[in-house]
Design a protein around this motif. Structure first.
Motif, short mmCIF file in Angstrom:
data_model
loop_
_atom_site.label_atom_id
_atom_site.label_comp_id
_atom_site.label_asym_id
_atom_site.label_seq_id
_atom_site.Cartn_x
_atom_site.Cartn_y
_atom_site.Cartn_z
N VAL A 63 8.43 -16.73 33.61
CA VAL A 63 9.85 -16.46 33.78
C VAL A 63 10.00 -15.44 34.89
N ALA A 64 11.00 -15.62 35.75
CA ALA A 64 11.27 -14.68 36.84
C ALA A 64 12.75 -14.33 36.86
N LYS A 65 13.04 -13.11 37.23
CA LYS A 65 14.43 -12.66 37.37
C LYS A 65 14.88 -12.90 38.80
N ILE A 66 16.02 -13.56 38.92
CA ILE A 66 16.62 -13.84 40.24
C ILE A 66 17.93 -13.07 40.33
N GLU A 67 18.13 -12.38 41.43
CA GLU A 67 19.39 -11.67 41.66
C GLU A 67 20.33 -12.58 42.44
N GLY A 68 21.55 -12.72 41.96
CA GLY A 68 22.54 -13.54 42.63
C GLY A 68 23.82 -12.77 42.87
N SER A 69 24.79 -13.42 43.43
CA SER A 69 26.05 -12.76 43.74
C SER A 69 26.85 -12.40 42.49
N HIS A 70 26.52 -13.02 41.34
CA HIS A 70 27.21 -12.73 40.08
C HIS A 70 26.30 -12.05 39.08
N GLY A 71 25.23 -11.41 39.56
CA GLY A 71 24.30 -10.72 38.68
C GLY A 71 22.94 -11.40 38.65
N SER A 72 22.13 -11.02 37.68
CA SER A 72 20.78 -11.55 37.61
C SER A 72 20.67 -12.62 36.53
N VAL A 73 19.70 -13.49 36.70
CA VAL A 73 19.43 -14.55 35.73
C VAL A 73 17.92 -14.70 35.60
#
Length: 197
Positions: A63-73
């Motif tokens: 599992v990896a955390k991705i940062e996006g424009s609406h937060g992390s997933v």
């Protein structure tokens, strides 16, 4: 560099190598261009008619955390045959995934033996583990398409037909987290001491 140019995370499948053996991999590249997840397929198709008889199995779901424009997933990955085993999605759920991405290469809706049970199976994986799932599959004539995405409640977000097309699946992370807090599946109400291993 494509991820940087598009300002988005991209998943790419490729033939990898581990200890001088070939592996079936998916890499998740964040919008900056960093590889944040590199997953080697755990459940290989090493049966006689399979296409992976020379492929080595991976040994870990990631599992990896991705940062996006609406937060992390938190994104996890399975590849094709992995989705046939409930333990794959269950392990990713325990590792904290919000959404599982599934590159796929087999009939999903039109299997000569199974019909569309693989779609129902995928829907169940989302529901029982309280995770979102997004699967991509080859269209006709290689396979039968039906790329799809299911929400944590098992409801369909999108479903492609058999032809090549581009679909957008939108997951509501706040709704995913609220669903997990109030509902009874996933990690809740388990009695692991009673289960056979």
């Amino acid at each position: 560099t494509q991820a940087q140019e598009l300002n988005m995370a991209i998943a790419v499948t490729y033939l990898g190598q581990k200890n001088n053996e070939l592996t079936n991999n998916v890499a998740l590249i964040d919008k900056i261009g960093n590889i944040v997840l590199d997953y080697a397929k755990v459940h290989i198709c090493d049966f006689p008619e399979g296409t992976e008889v020379e492929i080595a199995a991976g040994n870990e779901f990631k599992v990896a955390k991705i940062e996006g424009s609406h937060g992390s997933v938190n994104l996890g990955a399975m590849i094709c045959f992995d989705r046939e085993f409930p333990e794959s999605a269950r392990t990713l759920m325990f590792k904290g995934t919000d959404i599982i991405i599934v590159p796929n290469a087999c009939p999903m809706s039109n299997c000569p033996v199974l019909g569309d049970v693989r779609i129902a199976q995928l829907r169940s994986r989302a529901f029982e583990n309280m995770v979102g799932i997004a699967l991509t599959n080859y269209p006709e004539s290689k396979h039968d398409g039906h790329s799809c995405a299911f929400n944590v409640d098992g409801k369909e977000i999108v479903m492609a037909n058999s032809q090549e097309e581009i679909l957008l699946a939108t997951f509501d992370l706040e709704q995913i987290h609220l669903w997990r807090e109030k509902e009874v599946w996933g990690k809740k109400n388990r009695r692991p001491t009673t289960y056979l291993l």
